[in-house]
Design an enzyme around this catalytic site. Structure first.
Site, PDB file in Angstrom:
ATOM      1  N   GLY A 128       0.899  -1.209   0.016  1.00 32.70           N
ATOM      2  CA  GLY A 128      -0.045  -0.183   0.075  1.00 32.70           C
ATOM      3  C   GLY A 128       0.840   1.225   0.242  1.00 32.70           C
ATOM      4  O   GLY A 128       0.995   2.052   1.029  1.00 32.70           O
ATOM      5  N   GLU A 153      14.133  -4.504  -3.644  1.00 30.52           N
ATOM      6  CA  GLU A 153      13.518  -4.819  -4.834  1.00 30.52           C
ATOM      7  C   GLU A 153      14.515  -4.639  -6.133  1.00 30.52           C
ATOM      8  O   GLU A 153      14.509  -5.435  -6.952  1.00 30.52           O
ATOM      9  CB  GLU A 153      12.313  -3.725  -5.007  1.00 30.52           C
TER      10      GLU A 153
END
Lengths: 306, 395
Positions: free
Chosen positions: B129, B246
């Site tokens: 989110g 990431e």
């Protein structure tokens, strides 16, 4: 598995850079003092076994040298000489490693057995990129050269030795091209920091910034794949051919794309003879086109076993 | 510089290959909803029981404590085993590659003890989110508000582009806890239980016809203050640690898969008849050359990934150079599927799912996400230019 230079390889790179900085200015013709320094440093026998009169490193260190030669667009028959030093002919090998027999690059011209030669010396040797033999050149006649720092000639040649490994040739040409891709990326970044328009460095504009980022990525991809290919060739892995062809394809495209975009990034100054930007364009165009060029490497890459 | 695998790494590869041959599910992955969640969690449980969960997570947090190279070997063997699904599309992706690693880096002992084992054992699904309708590329301007009330935060606002929100148990949620502070200084990273009252999930259908995408609305959602990861108002730093993971290894699975996709595509081009109705597609010079370029580029992508691992091994954390791999990978992924649509002729008319063998149009539509999600390639270029090349920042 590690793809960064070892401390010893870092020292080799540093030493090559310092010799080039001392004896070479981009855009100047080939200098005898650089040639002699290169011979004295053992560049021409860098990857040749000590038992054969070389320094005893491998194609990996030769690739690191090729990258450095590309970065400063060195003129002169360096590549052919480094490659020809692997000939089985001991007499030729000795004079090639010692720097007394510079070796040009050549390929077939026309259907009548003629040659097109890059960086020829009169009566000297050339490495044929089409059949991987060494020839002695006769009857040189010069042509106007796209890259004026590469002597372009038509010639005849008589075979004197054969059997050089075409994959080493492909890796080292790819190394020079990767070096060009990296050097022009740095040139654009540095100009982007210095040159001001609208009151700010032009490198703060996304139009320039994004082109620089793309150039850096292309250079990194090409350099890393050249490293990988040289290691695969040194270790004679089963996929060495594949990695060599992949390096040839990616480095040729990176060098041409980056060198051409570098002119645009420099604006008017990049279009002048005085600025070195065009040296990289013409060098990249010549090296990416020899021996069938990018197209042949693309065909061979599709055919290579993985 | 060397291409050698250590004897341990070779043994690891052998073990992985054998185990995968015996344990890989043969049925197709359900495309959506609870059946998909059950499939992904079942696979995660199988991994856990086989000793393959959290390969490069530290041992003290239940991982295998192995190297990034071993993680890469695992992905390579997984791809070679012809799995009927892609690891990159799994709803366990965020837990394994974002949420879990962030808790390892910044979480409290309690948070680690509660969540890490459940992620590894396949008992919990996490979603992200971060983005909001008004905070995409400019993520730090996010406005989803969280007010402190006793030992709770009361969250009101909206998030968007949340994959698998409908099947998730937890969300890594960025909220504004100090509206007065400069925009990077007033953000907190909190663990949000997706079953808390006041959360409304509305699916967003994508151009690839997948429905796992959603926007999430929060109406006075109460989250315990103890769910803040790191310090209150230090969420930007915590979020950046997630993004560095990431950029490091999270997309390695897709990179490895992409190499296989290119090989499959070359096979398609050799076996399909081209536009002239006689010769194979690969006889088309332009397509052949583009195929060769993609083959070279996936090779270079792997070399860059290994160079990145080498760099991380020396410095301890993935450096900003990793953003070059992200940029190269996202665009290459897209280039490969564009090329695929040019190779497959009349099959380009037929819509497929995004997952599975011999499917092209679904992944092609999905490939547009690869230059948008996790920071657009435009933002990736800014990051490369500013943090790697040192070009001046835009204000």
């Amino acid at each position: 598995m590690d793809l960064l230079p070892t401390p010893e390889q870092e020292e080799i790179i540093e030493s090559i850079r310092s010799v080039l900085a001392d004896h070479h200015t981009i855009g100047e013709p080939a200098s005898d003092t650089l040639w002699q320094a290169a011979a004295a440093q053992g560049w021409f026998g860098l990857g040749v076994p000590e038992a054969s009169g070389g320094v005893g490193y491998s194609v990996v260190e030769e690739a690191l040298l090729a990258i450095e030669l590309g970065r400063v667009a060195v003129p002169g028959p360096f590549l052919g000489t480094i490659l020809a030093a692997h000939t089985a002919d001991a007499t030729i090998r000795e004079s090639v490693i010692g720097g007394t027999s510079p070796v040009a690059l050549a390929e077939a011209e026309g259907d009548e057995g003629g040659l097109r030669v890059f960086d020829a010396t009169d009566g000297g040797l050339a490495l044929r990129l089409d059949d991987h033999s060494l020839v002695r050149l006769t009857g040189l006649s010069d042509e106007p050269s796209l890259d004026p720092l590469i002597r372009l000639s038509l010639s005849s040649g008589e075979a004197v030795a054969s059997g050089l490994d075409p994959r080493r040739t492909s890796v080292l040409i790819a190394g020079v091209l990767a070096g060009i891709a990296a050097a022009v990326a740095e040139q654009s970044v540095s100009y982007g920091k210095d040159r001001e328009q609208f009151g700010v460095p032009i490198g703060s504009f996304q139009a320039i910034k994004h082109r620089c980022a793309d150039m850096a990525v292309r250079a990194e991809a090409a350099t890393t794949q050249v490293h990988y290919a040289a290691l695969a060739l040194r270790d004679a892995t089963t996929d060495a051919d594949f990695h060599v062809e992949a390096a040839a394809v990616i480095a040729a495209r990176a060098a041409i794309d980056n060198a051409e975009i570098n002119i645009q990034n420099h604006g008017g100054i990049g279009f002048t003879l005085e600025h070195s930007a065009h040296r990289y364009v013409t060098r990249a165009r010549v090296l990416a086109a020899v021996a069938g060029g990018l197209r042949r490497h693309q065909v061979d890459l599709l055919a290579a076993n993985l | 510089m060397n291409l050698d695998f250590t004897p341990e790494e070779e043994a690891f590869r052998e073990r992985a290959r054998t185990w995968l041959a015996e344990n890989l599910p043969s049925e197709d992955r359900p495309a959506m909803g609870q059946p998909m969640r059950e499939f992904d969690l079942a696979w995660q449980r199988t991994l856990f029981e086989g000793g393959w969960a959290g390969i490069n997570w530290p041992v003290e947090f239940g991982g295998q404590g192995l190297s990034d190279i071993q993680q890469m070997i695992w992905y390579e063997e997984f791809a070679k085993a012809d799995p009927p699904f892609s690891l990159n599309n799994s709803c366990t992706f965020v837990g394994n590659n974002h949420g879990g690693p962030t808790l390892i880096a910044c979480g409290s002992d309690d948070q680690k003890a509660t969540h890490l084992p459940r992620i590894l054992r396949g008992e919990a699904v996490w979603c992200q989110g971060f983005s909001e309708p008004g905070a995409g590329s400019d993520l730090a301007s996010l406005s989803c508000r969280a007010e402190i009330d006793g030992d709770e935060l009361i969250v009101t606002g909206q998030k968007i582009w949340t994959s698998y929100a409908d099947v998730a148990d937890y969300q890594e949620l960025l909220v504004r806890t100090d509206p007065q502070a400069p925009k990077h200084k007033g953000i907190s990273w909190v663990i949000c239980d997706m079953r808390t009252p006041g959360i409304d999930i509305r699916p967003i259908e994508t151009m690839a016809h997948t429905t796992d995408f959603a926007e999430v609305f929060y109406d006075e959602v109460r989250i315990p203050l103890s769910n803040v990861v790191g310090q209150l108002n230090d969420g930007w730093r915590v979020a950046m640690s997630t993004l560095s993971f990431e950029r490091g290894t999270a997309f390695m699975a897709d990179q490895v898969e992409l190499a296989k996709v290119v090989e499959n595509l070359i096979h398609e081009a050799r076996t399909r008849t081209g536009a002239d109705g006689k010769r194979p597609v690969i006889a088309d010079d332009e397509l052949a050359r583009r195929l060769a370029n993609c083959r070279a580029e996936v090779a270079a992508l792997r070399a860059m990934t290994i160079a990145g691992i080498s760099r991380t091994r020396r410095s301890g954390i993935p450096g900003p150079e990793a953003s070059m791999i992200r940029l190269f990978h996202g665009e290459l992924h897209q280039r490969v599927y564009r090329l695929a649509l040019d190779v497959i002729g009349a099959d380009a008319f037929r819509l497929t799912g995004v997952d599975g063998d011999g499917v092209w149009t679904g992944p092609y539509l999905q490939s547009f996400a690869y230059t948008i999600g996790g920071g657009t390639t435009d933002i990736q270029r800014n990051i490369v230019a500013e943090r790697v090349l040192g070009l001046p920042r835009v204000k």
